[in-house]
Design an enzyme around this catalytic site. Sequence first.
Site, PDB file in Angstrom:
ATOM      1  N   LYS A 110     -19.281 -47.883  15.076  1.00 40.63           N
ATOM      2  CA  LYS A 110     -20.371 -48.775  14.694  1.00 40.63           C
ATOM      3  C   LYS A 110     -21.089 -48.311  13.422  1.00 40.63           C
ATOM      4  O   LYS A 110     -21.645 -49.120  12.684  1.00 40.63           O
ATOM      5  CB  LYS A 110     -21.417 -48.881  15.824  1.00 40.63           C
ATOM      6  CG  LYS A 110     -20.898 -49.192  17.226  1.00 40.63           C
ATOM      7  CD  LYS A 110     -20.461 -50.610  17.374  1.00 40.63           C
ATOM      8  CE  LYS A 110     -20.404 -51.152  18.797  1.00 40.63           C
ATOM      9  NZ  LYS A 110     -19.451 -50.540  19.715  1.00 40.63           N
TER      10      LYS A 110
HETATM   11  C1  LIG Z   1     -18.567 -51.065  20.621  1.00 37.56           C
HETATM   12  C2  LIG Z   1     -17.434 -50.195  21.025  1.00 37.56           C
HETATM   13  C3  LIG Z   1     -16.166 -50.720  21.312  1.00 37.56           C
HETATM   14  C4  LIG Z   1     -15.897 -52.198  21.346  1.00 37.56           C
HETATM   15  O1  LIG Z   1     -16.033 -52.805  20.088  1.00 37.56           O
HETATM   16  P1  LIG Z   1     -16.267 -54.393  20.010  1.00 37.56           P
HETATM   17  O2  LIG Z   1     -16.514 -54.687  18.600  1.00 37.56           O
HETATM   18  O3  LIG Z   1     -17.434 -54.670  20.897  1.00 37.56           O
HETATM   19  O4  LIG Z   1     -15.014 -54.986  20.554  1.00 37.56           O
HETATM   20  C5  LIG Z   1     -15.147 -49.841  21.601  1.00 37.56           C
HETATM   21  N1  LIG Z   1     -15.356 -48.515  21.626  1.00 37.56           N
HETATM   22  C6  LIG Z   1     -16.549 -47.966  21.355  1.00 37.56           C
HETATM   23  C7  LIG Z   1     -16.712 -46.489  21.432  1.00 37.56           C
HETATM   24  C8  LIG Z   1     -17.628 -48.783  21.045  1.00 37.56           C
HETATM   25  O5  LIG Z   1     -18.823 -48.242  20.776  1.00 37.56           O
END
Ligand SMILES: *Cc1c(COP(=O)(O)O)cnc(C)c1O
Length: 455
Positions: A110
């Site tokens: 993120k």
């Molecule tokens: C948010 C997240 C995901 C999923 O990503 P999306 O964009 O919601 O599909 C997978 N792994 C981790 C560690 C995350 O923080």
Amino acid sequence: MHYISTRGQTEAMGFKQAVMTGLAPDGGLLIPETIPSVSTQKLKAWESKSFIELAKEILSLYIDDIPPVQLKQLVDEAYAAFDIPEVIAMTSVEELQVLELFHGPTLAFKDIALQFLGRLFQHILEVEKGHLNILAATSGDTGSAAIAGVSGLSNIDIFVMYPKGKISNLQELQMTAAPAENVHCLAVQGSFDDCQNIMKSLFGDIGFKERYHLGAVNSVNWARILAQIVYYAFASLKFNGSNPPSFVIPTGNFGNIFAGIIAKKMGFPIDKLILATNENDILARFFNSGRYSRGQVHYTLSPAMDIQVASNFERFLYYAMGSDSERLCRFMENFAKEGTATMDSYETGTILATSITNNETRTAMRAVYKNNGYVADPHTAVGLSAAGRFSVIGQKICLSTAHPAKFPETVDSVLGENLVSHERLNKLKGLESRSITVNADQDLIAKYIVDNCRA
Ligand SMILES: *Cc1c(COP(=O)(O)O)cnc(C)c1O
């Protein structure tokens, strides 16, 4: 470049306004009016670019209302905050390439979008002399990454809702330990879907949204998707052999994988996108049956993917339905009313989908550790497990979405104690934590925002 809503009832707007708007006022999601396609010549020229240089090229195709010099500066600043100058890292694990996206300040993928988005907000607010109240719902990692992007800023307050008791202790501490004055953490008695629903419905209250200048950092915000396109582009150019590579993506809210879909539409050499869910398998079921139907939320070893209703799926449906907003609205209405909706005559084509149980997640973690000495976090392990189920002709690239040290309880119990740690996480232990517990009640949360925002 103009941005339009999937639901077709919002006037087109420029990039900056799209970033500030978050969720479209008609309840839809914003998307670019056209997807720029990249010529073969350009692809060739971009093969040797660094991640940061490529980011500048790609972002400038979608952003024409920020002067190029400033845009480049925002990108440089965002990625200077990472632990490694290359921003992302690649490791081979047997025949797979693991693309590590977790070298940012909060150790999850993120950060790649949110370090940029935080600076983007700041840039726009400085020009416009405004104040923004960010309202976020997090399944664990968006919250801390968004906070890291805007912590301490005087013109932004951030309100983060997370499901109480349903995220890891460290994930919670990353948000609540000694937070800056502009950070407000709400532990909601409910699921992530409850948090996301409350967020969407407060954004849907246009009077409230405008009065309190609500902004979004969830992947409903187009800038999130945009910044994520870059690593697909980068890795696809690196591993384009006699056949284009395929990606394996652990999926919750469909944001990460949707960026891959756009990268492919732009013309980057990508074959298949393999969608891996945990036991919350609504998306895997859809891609294998055409039926989209809500189930009960399961709490798994990969909490950031404990999601039933994936907000970005709407963007995918829009394109899959031939950009027919009316048809999309009927589908979404049906789903809202019945908890289920069906899409006829759908060719899955480039997306292959499967779901992985907790046991399979543990097995994948043990296998890569035993055979390669590689410690994968449980989200990455969902992808690694899914990768084994499909054969593709080109290189398979698994996206690694979090540093394993974020999930010590799981890593310790599956692989053994003290295999991983990270200095920044160690420093959180013992710090005073600040958050409030609230019921999953939209009115209470709206009141909390009104009482606590600083402008
Ligand atoms: C948010 C997240 C995901 C999923 O990503 P999306 O964009 O919601 O599909 C997978 N792994 C981790 C560690 C995350 O923080």
